[in-house]
Design a protein around this motif. Structure first.
Motif, PDB file in Angstrom:
ATOM      1  N   THR A 199       1.345  -5.575   6.446  1.00  0.00           N
ATOM      2  CA  THR A 199      -0.149  -5.300   6.110  1.00  0.00           C
ATOM      3  C   THR A 199      -0.459  -4.204   5.142  1.00  0.00           C
ATOM      4  O   THR A 199      -0.964  -4.259   4.097  1.00  0.00           O
ATOM      5  CB  THR A 199      -1.131  -5.214   7.246  1.00  0.00           C
ATOM      6  N   GLU A 237       1.960  -3.083   3.094  1.00  0.00           N
ATOM      7  CA  GLU A 237       2.598  -3.597   2.192  1.00  0.00           C
ATOM      8  C   GLU A 237       1.742  -4.508   0.983  1.00  0.00           C
ATOM      9  O   GLU A 237       1.829  -4.514  -0.142  1.00  0.00           O
ATOM     10  CB  GLU A 237       4.112  -4.158   2.226  1.00  0.00           C
ATOM     11  N   ALA A 238       1.120  -5.347   1.933  1.00  0.00           N
ATOM     12  CA  ALA A 238       0.230  -6.265   1.191  1.00  0.00           C
ATOM     13  C   ALA A 238      -0.781  -5.563   0.582  1.00  0.00           C
ATOM     14  O   ALA A 238      -0.995  -6.116  -0.734  1.00  0.00           O
ATOM     15  CB  ALA A 238      -0.274  -7.293   2.044  1.00  0.00           C
ATOM     16  N   SER A 239      -1.292  -4.686   1.205  1.00  0.00           N
ATOM     17  CA  SER A 239      -2.498  -3.912   0.298  1.00  0.00           C
ATOM     18  C   SER A 239      -1.905  -3.123  -0.636  1.00  0.00           C
ATOM     19  O   SER A 239      -2.451  -3.221  -1.640  1.00  0.00           O
ATOM     20  CB  SER A 239      -2.956  -3.090   1.447  1.00  0.00           C
ATOM     21  N   GLU A 240      -0.805  -2.493  -0.573  1.00  0.00           N
ATOM     22  CA  GLU A 240      -0.342  -1.921  -1.932  1.00  0.00           C
ATOM     23  C   GLU A 240       0.258  -2.801  -2.998  1.00  0.00           C
ATOM     24  O   GLU A 240       0.025  -2.634  -3.972  1.00  0.00           O
ATOM     25  CB  GLU A 240       1.147  -1.138  -1.384  1.00  0.00           C
ATOM     26  N   LEU A 272      -1.544  -5.231  -3.619  1.00  0.00           N
ATOM     27  CA  LEU A 272      -2.677  -5.740  -4.480  1.00  0.00           C
ATOM     28  C   LEU A 272      -3.182  -4.598  -5.216  1.00  0.00           C
ATOM     29  O   LEU A 272      -4.422  -4.604  -6.017  1.00  0.00           O
ATOM     30  CB  LEU A 272      -3.568  -6.010  -3.259  1.00  0.00           C
ATOM     31  N   GLY A 273      -2.368  -3.516  -5.349  1.00  0.00           N
ATOM     32  CA  GLY A 273      -2.802  -2.081  -6.193  1.00  0.00           C
ATOM     33  C   GLY A 273      -3.791  -1.268  -5.580  1.00  0.00           C
ATOM     34  O   GLY A 273      -4.624  -0.476  -6.210  1.00  0.00           O
ATOM     35  N   ALA A 274      -3.611  -1.199  -4.158  1.00  0.00           N
ATOM     36  CA  ALA A 274      -4.703  -0.209  -3.624  1.00  0.00           C
ATOM     37  C   ALA A 274      -4.089   1.126  -3.551  1.00  0.00           C
ATOM     38  O   ALA A 274      -2.893   1.284  -3.611  1.00  0.00           O
ATOM     39  CB  ALA A 274      -4.741  -0.554  -1.970  1.00  0.00           C
ATOM     40  N   THR A 275      -4.976   2.164  -4.023  1.00  0.00           N
ATOM     41  CA  THR A 275      -4.610   3.367  -3.683  1.00  0.00           C
ATOM     42  C   THR A 275      -4.021   3.977  -2.381  1.00  0.00           C
ATOM     43  O   THR A 275      -4.604   3.172  -1.443  1.00  0.00           O
ATOM     44  CB  THR A 275      -5.595   4.551  -4.380  1.00  0.00           C
ATOM     45  N   GLN A 293      -7.290   4.007  -0.305  1.00  0.00           N
ATOM     46  CA  GLN A 293      -7.876   2.905  -0.007  1.00  0.00           C
ATOM     47  C   GLN A 293      -7.160   2.107   1.259  1.00  0.00           C
ATOM     48  O   GLN A 293      -7.773   1.503   2.032  1.00  0.00           O
ATOM     49  CB  GLN A 293      -7.633   2.032  -1.221  1.00  0.00           C
ATOM     50  N   THR A 294      -5.811   2.338   1.216  1.00  0.00           N
ATOM     51  CA  THR A 294      -5.131   1.753   2.335  1.00  0.00           C
ATOM     52  C   THR A 294      -5.230   2.492   3.479  1.00  0.00           C
ATOM     53  O   THR A 294      -5.426   1.810   4.791  1.00  0.00           O
ATOM     54  CB  THR A 294      -3.471   1.872   1.768  1.00  0.00           C
ATOM     55  N   LYS A 319      -9.186   1.504   4.532  1.00  0.00           N
ATOM     56  CA  LYS A 319      -9.662   0.079   4.758  1.00  0.00           C
ATOM     57  C   LYS A 319      -8.457  -0.720   5.428  1.00  0.00           C
ATOM     58  O   LYS A 319      -8.878  -1.724   6.054  1.00  0.00           O
ATOM     59  CB  LYS A 319      -9.568  -0.608   3.363  1.00  0.00           C
ATOM     60  N   VAL A 320      -7.344  -0.205   5.624  1.00  0.00           N
ATOM     61  CA  VAL A 320      -6.420  -0.954   6.437  1.00  0.00           C
ATOM     62  C   VAL A 320      -5.684  -0.091   7.535  1.00  0.00           C
ATOM     63  O   VAL A 320      -5.951  -0.676   8.806  1.00  0.00           O
ATOM     64  CB  VAL A 320      -5.023  -1.213   5.557  1.00  0.00           C
ATOM     65  N   PRO A 370      -9.055   1.014   9.969  1.00  0.00           N
ATOM     66  CA  PRO A 370      -9.578  -0.054  10.944  1.00  0.00           C
ATOM     67  C   PRO A 370      -8.688  -0.900  11.905  1.00  0.00           C
ATOM     68  O   PRO A 370      -9.134  -1.315  13.054  1.00  0.00           O
ATOM     69  CB  PRO A 370      -9.935  -0.973   9.743  1.00  0.00           C
ATOM     70  N   SER A 371      -7.510  -1.188  11.471  1.00  0.00           N
ATOM     71  CA  SER A 371      -6.363  -1.792  12.240  1.00  0.00           C
ATOM     72  C   SER A 371      -6.094  -1.064  13.501  1.00  0.00           C
ATOM     73  O   SER A 371      -5.790  -1.204  14.500  1.00  0.00           O
ATOM     74  CB  SER A 371      -5.073  -1.955  11.721  1.00  0.00           C
TER      75      SER A 371
END
Ligand SMILES: Nc1ncnc2c1ncn2[C@@H]1O[C@H](COP(=O)(O)OP(=O)(O)OP(=O)(O)O)[C@@H](O)[C@H]1O
Ligand SMILES: [Mg+2]
Lengths: 340, 657
Positions: free
Chosen positions: B252, B254-257, B259-262, B265-266, B269-270, B273-274
């Motif tokens: 998850t 890696e997926a966020s990264e 998509l270009g998340a800083t 943000q990761t 947002k990831v 919350p997880s």
């Protein structure tokens, strides 16, 4: 046409002494195992070259551990390559700083993962909109766009569900929608369907073919399943131990395998489904009657069987009025019988 | 196919595997040596009884103790001149004191020139209910309201609010540091490597031991109490947060990264919350630990329910102790339920949200303005009936059940405690030391022997050798009882799902309760004695041991058990020959944890007649001239703990390999 992606002499070595390895021609020439024994480093990708044309569906395939995932992660620098060049639309990605790289990931390419990588605490719609959210797209626009791609991948009605309420196939549709939402130029797929059962996998493959046709995006698709590669790929790159063994279309791999490794790979493929007449035609012999039916060389054998067997004369293989060769019953039967 | 295959794999698993049989002779010779040592010990004991026992009177001091006293005095004298104090310790104390006082002013103590706190009981109850409603739902909110009202009815409103204020203040500070540290340790391997051993140390140290040194720097009072609570309560938050961040699946992130998340943000947002659910669990543990420690900190004058219990224990007033203990339990249950339920995803309808807010606001206003809503009316009090009831029950039990309770008590005292204590405390010290070193060598080899020798030397140096041996005897007896309970109940739970379902919640509840609470009923049953302290320690330590053993037995592969049954093993044979041997690791872990838990109750035991080190520590808190001795006793407890911990770990290593 200029290639979208152009990879030159790409290396990825895992280990603390990675840069020494790629600096030394001697170490680079060692096999993976020897290198491992001598330096403890793992060369996951070794001197890979290839180009991907715009709109192409480019498949990378190889056995487990051959370095496919590492290769595709190098292309987006989720894994930092050790050496080589990666040109994306004429720009060297390895030169990009963190900000430029983020921009590229946000706008130019996106990825679909084997284990989906969905965010369990977000609804389908919020998962799909995640990429837009981190770009700062306002909520209303995000919702609109998410809805569009959710409809596109056939998940209408599930917007409010959470990932753990969906089947594996549907979860991967979410992954697909998330990748499409940012309207990227290139989509990367890392074995996206390996975790799905065969029926669902077939559905999803058709889905990807349909999307490829509808949105016309360039796609790089990783798989270890040859039939998947043949079904999807315009061209297929075969990897072994981090190196490229052969790049070509499906019928090239089956018709002219580069070595025993590839031959072994393709030996169970139903050849009549893949080979075209080009691969089985022979030069006309004096006794052939050359007024039979004509077929283009790209015709797949399976589709030519009926016409060849029902004609009482050899079928002519013709491109642009030029006679390339002929195909008669024995050639057809040779292919079909070889499969039994 | 399966039926054929199973008996084939079974034999090597049922008849114990080779290595043990091969090493039988070694075991036998070791047993012989051990027997010889014990025999020699007995003889020496008979001959040299009460010679060289290094005993020290209750009020006697050694030069070391006097020296610590003088250090304490010197530190006290320089408190307002030494720059380290002026600019560091005093500042910390000031900030924490202010913070605690502020929270107390809000809900517990008369403040700002008012005869009552800012928010009276009605407001607090409403806030508790509303917060519970938002994070935990209707039912828990009702429970919270009922619980808080009950505290008032007990006549313990102010004490409860003091305890709650201290707990909340300590929790807020713990989380302020703990969550960021945990996130850091979750993200960085290096931070994780540095932080983990520190946390291990903080958590294995018996809680009372750092109370005394803390008072040296922060004086007796809220600051010391809060810092002690921090030390005890922050580790779970740090540990669990780090664990939660670490167990977010890599893909998850890696997926966020991709998509270009800083990384911010990761994280926001990831990762967070997880990890939310697990982090809330960590907060739950921190709150429970804080409550437990705040009550214990009564020993260094922390206000609240703990103080009521301690005072009552000292005057053997079971009724009052029971009433206050019950209040602690109620508070513990409410806090635990609310935070446990908070792990679930929940969304309150808008009307309930605003309705609740409105009602709470009105209640807070009323409790600020009117006396009836500020002070709990004492005419509806039920505390006195509880006190009288508890006293009556105690008297009845002591009068009418002495055969059972007394018999059990006498049996354990005469058959276990007395002989062991006589041997350990009445033999010359060098004989005991030799025996312990020799046993350490037999059990673990050279290293543990050296560790034991060093620890024993330190015990002699503290000047509290005999007290240490008495405490050691009680500790060993308690640990033996814990293991007996652990094996019996653990095996039962491990073998029967139903037993597990019924017993486990009881154990969980038991672990949540602050240590003090256990003392009260046992004090009622057995009056103040070593035995009472031992039983309290057993009850405190048993849940951990039982759970570990139950999980170990459950983890033995069902296929193996089935195969043994297929071969015709009786249940008894299956337990003794298959399940327990295969759960060895769990058994040794249970023994180790049991020991540590028992040791951490030594000081609490000092309150109810355990004597020895526990008493020394307690006395050191209350009497200035015994300060040094109490501190030395704390060190002795730690030294004992280190020695026993190393020893059990070495034994475990030998035995499980
Ligand atoms: N982070 C890493 N550190 C060290 N070695 C790695 C790392 N990631 C991959 N490797 C090694 O690199 C090689 C290629 O791995 P990679 O995951 O790219 O293979 P793959 O072709 O994707 O295999 P699969 O089909 O199993 O996914 C393997 O030998 C693997 O052990
Ligand atoms: Mg892979």
């Amino acid at each position: 046409m200029d290639p979208v992606i152009s990879v030159g002499n790409l290396w990825k070595v895992f280990g603390s002494n990675a840069s020494q390895v790629v600096a030394s021609d001697e170490l680079k020439s060692l096999s993976r195992q020897e290198l491992m024994d001598r330096t403890g480093a793992v060369a996951a990708v070794r001197g890979v070259d290839f180009d991907v044309a715009p709109g192409e569906m480019f498949v990378v395939m190889g056995l487990s551990g051959s370095g496919k995932s590492t290769l595709v992660r190098c292309l987006t620098r989720l894994v930092e390559p050790t050496a080589g060049t990666i040109m994306f639309e004429g720009e060297d990605i390895l030169e990009a700083d963190a900000k430029r790289l983020r921009d590229l990931r946000r706008n130019k390419f996106s990825m679909v993962f084997q284990h989906f990588g969905l965010l369990p605490h977000r609804t389908v719609a919020d998962n799909v909109g995640y990429g837009l959210e981190i770009r700062g797209v306002p909520r209303a626009k995000r919702g609109e766009r998410s809805q569009e791609v959710i409809d596109l991948v056939g998940l209408t009605g599930y917007e409010k569900s959470y990932p753990d309420q969906l089947s594996g196939g549907m979860q991967q549709r979410v992954g697909l929608a998330r990748a499409l939402a940012g309207d990227p130029d290139v989509l990367f797929f890392d074995e996206p369907f390996s975790a799905l059962d065969p029926l669902i996998r077939r559905d999803m493959q058709s889905e990807v073919i349909r999307l490829h046709r509808e949105v016309g995006k360039t796609m790089v698709f990783i798989t270890h399943d040859l039939s998947e590669a043949l079904k999807l790929g315009d061209r297929i790159l075969i990897m072994r131990d981090g190196q490229v063994v052969q790049v070509g279309t499906g019928d090239e791999l089956v018709g002219a395998p580069a070595d025993d490794y590839v031959r072994d790979f393709v030996k169970d493929v139903p050849r009549s489904h893949v080979l075209t007449l080009k691969w089985i035609m022979r030069p006309p012999r004096p006794e052939d009657e050359l007024d039979g039916p004509e077929l283009p060389p790209e015709t797949v054998v399976r589709e030519a069987v009926r016409s060849v067997l029902s004609a009482d004369k050899p079928v002519k293989v013709v491109r642009d009025g030029e006679l390339l060769g002929v195909v008669a019953d024995e050639e057809i039967l040779g292919v079909v019988a070889g499969e039994a | 196919m399966v039926a054929v295959a199973e008996p084939q794999q079974a034999p090597p698993q049922v008849s114990q595997p080779g290595p043990q049989q091969g090493s039988r002779p070694i075991y036998r010779s070791k047993a012989l040596i051990a027997g010889g040592i014990v025999l020699a010990w007995l003889v020496l004991w008979l001959v040299f009884r009460n010679v060289g026992t290094l005993s020290l009177d209750a009020s006697a001091l050694t030069p070391l103790h006097r020296w610590i006293n003088s250090v304490n005095d010197a530190v006290g004298a320089s408190r307002n001149s030494n720059p380290l104090f002026l600019y560091f310790f005093n500042e910390i104390r000031f900030v924490i004191d202010e913070f605690v006082t502020f929270v107390q002013a809000l809900i517990a103590q008369p403040s700002f020139g008012r005869p009552v706190p800012v928010i009276g009981w009605l407001g607090v109850v409403a806030i508790a209910g509303f917060v519970s409603l938002v994070v935990a739902g209707w039912r828990v909110a009702l429970l919270a309201v009922a619980g808080f009202v009950f505290l008032g009815l007990q006549g313990l409103w102010q004490e409860s609010m003091d305890t709650l204020s201290l707990t909340l203040a300590a929790v807020v500070i713990s989380l302020l540091f703990g969550i960021p540290l945990g996130v850091w340790a979750g993200l960085s391997d290096r931070a994780h490597r540095v932080i983990t051993p520190v946390l291990d140390f903080m958590q294995t140290m018996p809680t009372f031991v750092y109370l005394a040194p803390l008072t040296l720097f922060f004086l007796i009072g809220p600051a010391s109490a809060t810092i002690a609570t921090l030390i005890y309560a922050a580790p779970p938050a740090i540990r669990i947060t780090a664990h939660a961040i670490r167990s977010v699946p890599h893909n998850t992130v890696e997926a966020s990264e991709s998509l270009g998340a800083t990384w911010q943000q990761t994280l926001v947002k990831v990762l967070l919350p997880s990890a939310r659910k697990t982090i809330v669990l960590g907060i739950n543990q921190t709150i429970m630990a804080a409550l437990s420690m705040v009550t214990i900190a009564a020993l260094i004058d922390a206000p609240g329910l703990g103080k009521t219990v301690v005072k009552a224990l000292q005057t053997l007033d079971v009724g009052t102790a029971f009433n206050a203990g019950l209040a602690i339990v109620v508070l513990a249950i409410v806090l635990d339920r609310v935070t446990t339920a908070a792990t679930e995803r929940r969304k309150l309808p808008r009307w309930a949200m605003f309705g609740g807010l409105g009602v709470t606001g009105v209640a807070v206003y009323l409790s600020y303005t009117y006396l009836w809503a500020a002070e709990f009316q004492s005419d509806v009090e039920i505390g006195s009936s509880i006190r009288q009831g508890a006293t009556a029950v105690t008297e009845w039990v002591q009068d009418s059940l002495p055969v059972i309770t007394g018999g059990f008590k006498d049996f354990v005292t005469l058959a276990l405690i007395n002989p062991l204590q006589a041997l350990l405390a009445e033999s010359p010290w060098f004989v005991v030391a030799l025996v312990i070193v020799a046993f350490s060598f037999l059990i673990g080899g050279l290293r543990p022997a050296v560790v034991s020798a060093v620890c024993l030397g330190l015990l002699v140096a503290t000047g509290l050798w005999q007290d240490s041996m008495i405490t050691l005897a009680s500790t060993l007896v308690a640990t033996i009882l814990v293991m007996v309970l652990g094996v019996v109940v653990g095996v039962w739970m491990g073998r029967s799902r139903r037993a597990d379902r019924v017993i486990r919640p009881v154990l969980d509840a038991g672990q949540v309760m602050p240590a003090f609470v256990y003392l009260v009923p046992f004090l009622a049953l057995f009056s103040a004695s070593r035995f009472t302290a031992i039983i309290a320690a057993v009850v405190f330590a048993a849940p951990v041991a039982i759970k570990i053993i139950a999980d170990g037995v459950r983890a033995v592969s069902p296929a193996t058990v089935e195969a043994a049954t297929a071969l015709g093993s009786s249940s008894w044979q299956t337990i003794v020959k298959v399940q327990l041997p295969m759960a060895r690791r769990a058994l040794t872990l249970a023994a180790n944890q049991g020991l540590i838990y028992v040791l951490s109750m030594v000081v609490v035991g000092g309150l109810v007649g355990a004597g020895a080190l526990g008493y020394d520590v307690v006395a050191g808190f209350s009497q200035g001239q015994l300060y040094g001795k109490g501190l030395a006793a704390g060190v002795a407890i730690v030294v004992l703990g280190v020695m026993l911990d190393r020893l059990t770990q070495a034994a475990a290593k030998r035995w499980t390999n």
